[in-house]
Design an enzyme around this catalytic site. Structure first.
Site, PDB file in Angstrom:
ATOM      1  CB  THR A 160      -3.141  31.855  22.769  1.00 17.22           C
ATOM      2  OG1 THR A 160      -2.717  30.585  22.269  1.00 17.22           O
ATOM      3  CG2 THR A 160      -2.322  32.948  22.108  1.00 17.22           C
ATOM      4  CE  LYS A 186       0.708  30.219  21.566  1.00 16.85           C
ATOM      5  NZ  LYS A 186      -0.331  30.129  20.454  1.00 16.85           N
ATOM      6  CB  THR A 197       3.950  22.798  15.473  1.00 14.42           C
ATOM      7  OG1 THR A 197       4.874  23.177  16.473  1.00 14.42           O
ATOM      8  CG2 THR A 197       4.476  21.582  14.764  1.00 14.42           C
ATOM      9  CD  GLU A 283      -7.709  25.689  21.248  1.00 13.78           C
ATOM     10  OE1 GLU A 283      -7.322  26.872  21.303  1.00 13.78           O
ATOM     11  OE2 GLU A 283      -8.436  25.257  20.331  1.00 13.78           O
ATOM     12  CG  ASN A 405     -11.352  26.240  18.956  1.00 14.14           C
ATOM     13  OD1 ASN A 405     -10.539  27.062  18.572  1.00 14.14           O
ATOM     14  ND2 ASN A 405     -10.990  25.138  19.627  1.00 14.14           N
ATOM     15  CB  THR A 410     -17.238  36.268  22.459  1.00 15.14           C
ATOM     16  OG1 THR A 410     -17.465  34.843  22.406  1.00 15.14           O
ATOM     17  CG2 THR A 410     -17.692  36.880  21.153  1.00 15.14           C
TER      18      THR A 410
END
Length: 410
Positions: A160, A186, A197, A283, A405, A410
């Site tokens: 992702t 992932k 997790t 991230e 995030n 979008t």
């Protein structure tokens, strides 16, 4: 950051290994339109039904695919094909989502000529949207195309917000036979384990029964996958699944087998490598952080304290800014809800000791700051209260995490 030197010498890492390195496994991935351009539909297949064991998120809103997968494993504890889509999680989708997960399972079974209860279904991505089944079916239709059978395609199709694929493989000797374990995972955001997790897929050609495989997975998960965090959010879709297809030819592994501990060590090493890759790819992350808690009165306490420190946003931001603010570390130790004697605690930032017996030390601030500029950071907390220890992994908290995030939908 490697496993301790006590790791069995017969266990070795395969630098180029992946989830299809064990005998009898293939994998592939294609683009179906769930994502704009990137691969978004993948599968992993064993040439024979494999003994299966899984652990799953404890999030109350458990996604439909996980329910279908658990029901499948309950039939005869075997799985032959794993199918997974990214972009849409099929979570919080009610009876329609469950029906779609079943359709995904049944049509995959027909395409791969396997029993429906030998198909595990996974989804990852945006919560609350129904799967566009026309695109899912497009992916299933392509599963027989040899050009799509590439392990790299599978690794990319399950991602992702990840920036890199995550894979590893190890080998060990059992009954004089070479046993191989491979894995793919992932995970980048919503990483705060309560059972698993993220999505993790482990394969092995070991001959092992379901119960000892499940026991090994649960034990290993508690000290590897359950010891990482990125942001404190536990997803609706998290799971780790292990498939053992019996190709190695060793004597059947049970808890009484003399080489059962070797198998557990190999699974631990593989899982730790995958877990670290997830933490490192958090991230917006720029640094991998390892918290090592030593000399505690129990493993449970060590794990809770390590997770408390690695989960602290103040610790994570201090590491990002290369600020040797040790007060944030001892603060996180103190609110872990584990009994700690403050007068015994030592803290190290890499090689630099900053706290001794609960009191600040005069330390070389420039040396500590320079250390915190590295890509891999180790924080050690020595409690001098026993002989148990634990490690946890996470990443720094950056501006980029907020950016990613703030605009995820979008």
């Amino acid at each position: 950051m490697n496993m301790t030197n006590t790791m069995n010498k017969s266990i070795r890492c395969l630098e180029q290994g992946h989830v299809t390195t064990p005998s009898g496994f293939t994998a592939g991935g294609v683009h179906t339109g769930l994502r704009k351009k990137k691969l978004d539909f993948g599968w992993l297949h064993s040439d024979i039904p494999a003994v299966a064991a899984g652990v799953y998120t404890t999030n109350t809103f458990q996604a439909a695919p996980l329910k279908v997968t658990q029901e499948a494993i309950e039939v005869d504890q075997k799985i032959q094909t794993i199918v997974c889509n990214s972009a849409i999680a099929n979570a919080c989708t009610g009876h329609i989502g469950y029906k779609n997960a079943k359709i995904m399972q049944e049509e995959t079974a027909e395409k791969m000529n396997v029993a429906a209860h030998h198909v595990a279904v996974y989804s990852t991505g945006l919560i609350g949207e129904q799967l566009p089944m026309d695109k899912i079916k497009t992916g299933i239709e392509q599963m027989s195309e040899q050009s799509a059978y590439q392990v790299d395609a599978f690794e990319h199709a399950i991602l992702t917000t990840d920036t890199v694929t995550k894979h590893a493989a190890v080998q060990c000797e059992i009954d004089g036979k070479t046993v191989t374990l491979g894995g793919a995972a992932k995970g980048s955001g919503m990483i705060e384990p309560n059972m698993a997790t993220m999505l993790g897929f482990v394969t092995t050609d070991a001959v092992i029964e379901h119960e000892p495989l499940l026991k090994a997975l649960r034990s290993v998960t508690d000290q590897t996958f359950n010891m990482i965090t990125v942001d404190g959010d536990s997803s609706t879709n998290d799971s780790v699944l292990v498939l053992a297809n019996q190709r190695a030819g060793n004597e059947t592994l049970t808890e009484d087998h003399p080489d059962y501990p070797v198998f557990i060590q190999a699974l631990t090493l593989l899982s730790e490598k995958l877990a670290q890759k997830i933490a490192e790819d958090g991230e917006g992350a720029t640094k991998l952080i390892e918290v090592n808690v030593t000399n505690t009165h129990s493993v449970t306490a060590a794990r809770k304290i390590a997770k408390s420190v690695i989960s602290s946003n103040l610790v994570k931001t201090a590491v990002y800014g290369a600020d040797p603010n040790w007060g944030r570390v001892v603060c996180a130790v103190g609110y872990s809800n584990e009994p700690v004697n403050p007068d015994l605690v030592d803290v190290f930032l890499g090689p630099v000791q900053v706290v001794s017996g609960g009191l600040p030390l005069a330390f070389d601030e420039e040396k500590a700051t320079d250390y915190l500029k590295n890509k891999a950071i180790e924080i050690t907390v020595d409690l001098h209260d026993g002989d148990e220890s634990a490690k946890a992994w996470g990443c720094d908290l950056t501006y980029q995490y907020v950016t990613i995030n703030a605009s995820y939908r979008t």
